[in-house]
Design an enzyme around this catalytic site. Sequence first.
Site, PDB file in Angstrom:
ATOM      1  NE  ARG A 197       2.905 -11.625 -13.699  1.00  0.00           N
ATOM      2  CZ  ARG A 197       3.691 -11.698 -12.406  1.00  0.00           C
ATOM      3  NH1 ARG A 197       3.977 -10.709 -11.662  1.00  0.00           N
ATOM      4  NH2 ARG A 197       3.854 -13.017 -12.178  1.00  0.00           N
ATOM      5  CG  HIS A 220       7.581  -9.381 -13.445  1.00  0.00           C
ATOM      6  ND1 HIS A 220       7.057  -8.336 -13.137  1.00  0.00           N
ATOM      7  CD2 HIS A 220       9.072  -9.296 -13.693  1.00  0.00           C
ATOM      8  CE1 HIS A 220       7.688  -7.500 -13.154  1.00  0.00           C
ATOM      9  NE2 HIS A 220       9.152  -7.761 -13.417  1.00  0.00           N
ATOM     10  CE1 TYR A 271       4.355 -14.783  -8.988  1.00  0.00           C
ATOM     11  CE2 TYR A 271       6.716 -15.659  -9.418  1.00  0.00           C
ATOM     12  CZ  TYR A 271       5.482 -14.724  -9.860  1.00  0.00           C
ATOM     13  OH  TYR A 271       5.767 -14.151 -11.224  1.00  0.00           O
TER      14      TYR A 271
END
Length: 366
Positions: free
Chosen positions: A257, A261, A270
């Site tokens: 990805r 998100h 993160y």
Amino acid sequence: MEHADLLPRDTAVQLIDADGRVIEDERYALPDADALLAAYRGLVEGRRINDQASALVRQGRLAVYPSSHGQEACQIGVALALADDDWLFPTYRDSVAVVARGVAPADAMVLLKGDWHSGYDVRAHHVAPQATPLATQLLHAVGFAYAAKRRGESTVVVALCGDGATSEGDFHEAMNFAAVFHVPVVFFVQNNEFAISVPLSRQTAAPSLAHKAIGYGMPGQRLDGNDVAAVLGVLGDAVDRARAGGGPTLIEAHTYRMQAHTNADDDTRYRERAEVQAWVARDPLTRLRTYLTGTGALTEELEAEYADGAEQTAAAMREALNTDADIDPEDLFRFVTESRSPQREEQWHLLRGEIERTHEPAGGAR
């Protein structure tokens, strides 16, 4: 089927590497030039859709957009691997796959704009509504495929999900039912390394997600999810197997990805930027462009044609989504049940009264 036949390979299937070189495989053949050109055209359009949708979020025309930037090989590959009568059960991140199945891009964005419906005719396109809850669509897909089997149809269903969905109970139930009842469904897991902020290491202790298949009695396979040729080869084989009565398959596509998100997520909390940049060299568009250009199949004229088509798609999206919708508030109540209960009727009158008071002209009676 022997247990050894259920296990995935130790390394993911790859037919074209990150440098655009062909990798010979004893089981999966490289798709022909026409198939790969069609896939490349889809990748170009898919990337443009992702970029345009992200821009529309910043302009306030979309409420949210879960980008599949970097995952377009999975999106386009799954759409091309299906026959017209087959069905796709997507997630919220699979807008590019939905469009590749024939849904107008603006219609595919209706749900993400915040409307109350999916935005397209699911029966006309054989695409189920995009599912926001994790893994619920897997049960729906299995039920649909089981019904098709009972009716004697040749329909195959492909159910999409991410790595995070494999931790849900619905994933287990769907896999188990599909295997026990030999349902013509393919589970296609786009392992993009993160379920929002939770890394893959917190999802499973198995060697791979594809290894979960053997526990249910179905074959599992792993592939390079940034190699559209591998997606077409492995997924096409699983679809053919399901159509021939061979039952379900679990496929894990290793991808990444590239963006957050959603627009509401800060992925710098993160993961390191260096990790993201390391995947740039594995970009599915660059890889296929390098291969097709090297073989002479992709010319400058075709490249320009594909880019122009993608730009026209983006322009149509902008025009459609920059138009304010004529919203009828009563739709909140009109389609909930066949007949409206007294309680719901009371709720509608309360809302209507509030709307009328809000829009009352200045100086009007109060």
